[in-house]
Each structure stands twice: as structure tokens, then as C-alpha cells.
Scaffold this motif. Sequence first.
Motif, PDB file in Angstrom:
ATOM      1  N   GLU A 116     -11.022  -1.816  -0.692  1.00  0.00           N
ATOM      2  CA  GLU A 116     -10.467  -0.755  -1.536  1.00  0.00           C
ATOM      3  C   GLU A 116      -8.945  -0.765  -1.517  1.00  0.00           C
ATOM      4  O   GLU A 116      -8.301  -0.639  -2.559  1.00  0.00           O
ATOM      5  N   ASP A 117      -8.352  -0.926  -0.327  1.00  0.00           N
ATOM      6  CA  ASP A 117      -6.887  -0.982  -0.236  1.00  0.00           C
ATOM      7  C   ASP A 117      -6.328  -2.178  -1.000  1.00  0.00           C
ATOM      8  O   ASP A 117      -5.335  -2.059  -1.724  1.00  0.00           O
ATOM      9  N   SER A 129     -14.163  -5.135   5.432  1.00  0.00           N
ATOM     10  CA  SER A 129     -14.733  -3.791   5.337  1.00  0.00           C
ATOM     11  C   SER A 129     -14.515  -3.226   3.929  1.00  0.00           C
ATOM     12  O   SER A 129     -13.637  -3.687   3.182  1.00  0.00           O
ATOM     13  N   TYR A 157     -13.234  -0.406   3.291  1.00  0.00           N
ATOM     14  CA  TYR A 157     -11.887   0.169   3.356  1.00  0.00           C
ATOM     15  C   TYR A 157     -10.828  -0.886   3.024  1.00  0.00           C
ATOM     16  O   TYR A 157      -9.905  -0.643   2.246  1.00  0.00           O
ATOM     17  N   GLU A 158     -10.953  -2.076   3.616  1.00  0.00           N
ATOM     18  CA  GLU A 158      -9.982  -3.143   3.362  1.00  0.00           C
ATOM     19  C   GLU A 158     -10.034  -3.591   1.893  1.00  0.00           C
ATOM     20  O   GLU A 158      -8.995  -3.807   1.262  1.00  0.00           O
ATOM     21  N   THR A 196       0.232   3.783   3.131  1.00  0.00           N
ATOM     22  CA  THR A 196       0.657   3.424   4.492  1.00  0.00           C
ATOM     23  C   THR A 196       2.011   2.727   4.529  1.00  0.00           C
ATOM     24  O   THR A 196       2.558   2.514   5.608  1.00  0.00           O
ATOM     25  N   CYS A 201       0.856  -1.185   0.000  1.00  0.00           N
ATOM     26  CA  CYS A 201       0.000   0.000   0.000  1.00  0.00           C
ATOM     27  C   CYS A 201       0.895   1.238   0.000  1.00  0.00           C
ATOM     28  O   CYS A 201       1.703   1.425   0.913  1.00  0.00           O
ATOM     29  N   ARG A 232      -6.548  -1.706  -4.740  1.00  0.00           N
ATOM     30  CA  ARG A 232      -5.609  -0.682  -5.194  1.00  0.00           C
ATOM     31  C   ARG A 232      -4.231  -1.268  -5.498  1.00  0.00           C
ATOM     32  O   ARG A 232      -3.520  -0.767  -6.372  1.00  0.00           O
TER      33      ARG A 232
END
Length: 129
Positions: free
Chosen positions: A120-121, A115, A117-118, A26, A23, A124
Motif C-alpha cells: 500500500e505504501d 506485506s 502495508y508495504e 513518514t 512517503c 501510494r
Amino acid sequence: PGTVAHWRELYGQGKFIYILGVCQNTHDVLWLPISSQTKWCAIEPHCREMVEIPKGTADYLSKRSFIQCFFELQRTPIDTFNDLDRQGLINWRGTLEQFIPAIRAILTGEPVLLSVYECEDALRVLPPL
């Protein structure tokens, strides 16, 4: 993406992991556990949120195994991951890129156990289809 490694001493034992990528926001290595436990095959929605690796696909996986796309996308800071690699705790085993489309399908299919969010990451860092 698609690299399999054996992480010695993960969870008090050794564990195979499926690396999705790094990622950029992060600087974490994003990965999913690989397990040969079949108990999840009979449990909803877990059975729909894992990818089967048939026995014989890779010589380092002696049993039918599963990439677990549920519970939580695992994150390890890249510096920590590199330190573990230098210490010999990460043993690179091979690449199983052929499972990326199945993982992508789970992540885009509105999974119940990860989630947004998870997902999407993870999406990506995965290569496009």
C-alpha cells in the motif's frame, strides 16, 4: 519515481537502488534494491516478485539485473537520504520509469513476500498508470 541511484557503501559495498518515491506520512524515501544475482530466478515465489532489467537497458548496469520487489520495501528517512547525497554517497544514475507498470503489477498481484502495508505504501507513491 523510477530513478536509479548507486548508494556507495550500502551493505558494506555499493548497491544500485530503484527509488519509488517519498512517503508523505513518514517522510521516508521508499526504494527497492537492484541486483544482478540470478539465483532468485529459480526460487519460488522470488522469481515472480522481481522485474528484469535486460542487459543494455542502461549503460551503468553492465549485466542483466533485477528490481527485487520482495523481502522488504526499503525505507530511508528523507533527511538521512539527503545527508548521504550531500556527502557524495548517493550517485544519481538515471531514470527507468518504463519498469513502473511491472512493479505496480507485482504490488497489486498479492505478492507473497511483501506485506499488505508495504504494498500500500509503495503504490501510494507510484504514479498512476
